[in-house]
Scaffold this motif. Structure first.
Motif, PDB file in Angstrom:
ATOM      1  N   GLY A 250       0.783  -1.227   0.000  1.00 59.03           N
ATOM      2  CA  GLY A 250       0.000   0.000   0.000  1.00 59.03           C
ATOM      3  C   GLY A 250       0.814   1.274   0.000  1.00 59.03           C
ATOM      4  N   SER A 251       2.141   1.181  -0.003  1.00 60.88           N
ATOM      5  CA  SER A 251       2.983   2.375  -0.009  1.00 60.88           C
ATOM      6  C   SER A 251       3.208   2.862  -1.439  1.00 60.88           C
ATOM      7  N   TRP A 252       3.370   4.177  -1.570  1.00 63.28           N
ATOM      8  CA  TRP A 252       3.631   4.803  -2.858  1.00 63.28           C
ATOM      9  C   TRP A 252       5.030   5.409  -2.845  1.00 63.28           C
ATOM     10  N   THR A 253       5.757   5.250  -3.937  1.00 63.41           N
ATOM     11  CA  THR A 253       7.077   5.848  -4.086  1.00 63.41           C
ATOM     12  C   THR A 253       7.121   6.612  -5.403  1.00 63.41           C
ATOM     13  N   VAL A 254       8.124   7.490  -5.542  1.00 58.95           N
ATOM     14  CA  VAL A 254       8.296   8.271  -6.775  1.00 58.95           C
ATOM     15  C   VAL A 254       9.700   8.030  -7.308  1.00 58.95           C
ATOM     16  N   HIS A 255       9.809   7.815  -8.616  1.00 57.19           N
ATOM     17  CA  HIS A 255      11.088   7.522  -9.253  1.00 57.19           C
ATOM     18  C   HIS A 255      11.294   8.422 -10.470  1.00 57.19           C
ATOM     19  N   GLY A 256      12.548   8.476 -10.933  1.00 57.12           N
ATOM     20  CA  GLY A 256      12.864   9.120 -12.201  1.00 57.12           C
ATOM     21  C   GLY A 256      12.785  10.637 -12.130  1.00 57.12           C
ATOM     22  N   GLY A 257      12.451  11.223 -13.280  1.00 53.68           N
ATOM     23  CA  GLY A 257      12.344  12.668 -13.381  1.00 53.68           C
ATOM     24  C   GLY A 257      13.490  13.284 -14.163  1.00 53.68           C
ATOM     25  N   ASP A 258      13.160  14.145 -15.100  1.00 54.05           N
ATOM     26  CA  ASP A 258      14.144  14.896 -15.882  1.00 54.05           C
ATOM     27  C   ASP A 258      13.942  16.387 -15.633  1.00 54.05           C
ATOM     28  N   LEU A 259      15.040  17.090 -15.457  1.00 50.70           N
ATOM     29  CA  LEU A 259      14.988  18.505 -15.093  1.00 50.70           C
ATOM     30  C   LEU A 259      15.104  19.386 -16.333  1.00 50.70           C
TER      31      LEU A 259
END
Length: 285
Positions: A250-259
């Protein structure tokens, strides 16, 4: 433990109505997915209608009760599922039950809504012909250039914001700014970071995070005004292509991303589009 996907072609994504302890069920000739996998506490992501990769991920829900057993006839199935609170007549007169096998396996379950997702369904969100799918981790990311959009759930929205802030903070460090010179001002100013002495800052950064690719973002009047009028160099830092992931616990995580950087950011009227107006009615004409 895994995450289940449940196809609901009749549901365009409205809020689940659990005021009457909503029940869903399947009746099969043999035990199909997720007969063995579903249990109390299992996370299920509801999916609206469409083809192999159409529709949207609408809601994350948690299973509250489960009934799964063999039934000899529809009357037997009605007695089994009564444990979940559905009246016998309602169960037996439903079109799905009427067309179900005369005998087989019953899977019934109730749930509570956890959070509204409302994001595109992706090709990897595979669902079988029986309307169910299974995955260890559910990735959620934007598609195309719909714009920044807004996540309805405050937890998911905050996680995306914090991931973008973290990436931009590291960029500031890499630019040679000391940690002591970087202040997080997001709680009390219309910009997220200020760099340099408090009495004479050298730089301000406004941060935007999005699940989609490079696309329009939402800015406030205060953010535009601060960038235009305060005489301090402002950078608009957009972190795009972030990806949310739901895990089986049930946990949420965030990955990646370009600036991407707009430096200096001096928004002009041609690049701004009004999306909302504040109206003050004259209540005492």
């Amino acid at each position: 433990m895994a995450i289940l996907l449940k196809h609901q072609p009749w549901n365009a994504g409205g809020e689940p109505d659990v005021s009457d302890r909503e029940v869903e069920w399947n009746m099969w000739q043999r035990r199909l997915l997720p007969f063995q996998q579903i249990d109390i506490g299992t996370r299920v992501v509801l999916v609206s209608g469409g083809g192999p990769s159409a529709g949207r991920l609408t809601w994350e829900v948690e299973v509250l009760d489960v009934v799964k057993d063999r039934y000899d006839d529809h009357e037997h199935a009605a007695r089994l599922i009564q444990e979940l609170g559905i009246p016998r007549a309602d169960f037996l007169n439903t079109e799905y039950t009427t067309n179900a096998p005369d005998s087989g396996w019953l899977l019934g379950w109730t749930y509570r809504p956890v959070r509204r997702i409302m994001q595109p369904r992706l090709p990897e969100h595979r669902i079988g012909r029986n309307g169910w799918g299974l995955t260890d981790t559910l990735g959620v990311r934007g598609t195309g250039t719909r714009g920044q959009g807004r996540l309805d759930d405050p937890l998911l929205r905050r996680k995306v914001e914090l991931a973008a802030m973290t990436l931009v903070y590291q960029w500031l460090i890499n630019q040679g700014h000391s940690r002591r010179s970087i202040r997080n001002t997001s709680a009390y100013h219309p910009y997220d970071y200020e760099v340099g002495p408090e009495h004479a800052p050298k730089l301000r950064v406004e941060v935007k995070g999005t699940l989609g690719g490079p696309s329009p973002v939402f800015v406030t009047a205060g953010e535009v005004r601060a960038a235009r009028e305060d005489g301090i160099r402002t950078v608009l830092a957009i972190v795009h292509d972030l990806e949310l992931a739901l895990r089986a616990d049930g946990s949420w995580t965030v990955h990646g991303g370009d600036l991407w950087l707009d430096d200096p950011w001096m928004p002009n009227d041609d690049a701004l589009q009004a999306t909302q107006f504040r109206y003050e009615p004259d209540y005492n004409p």
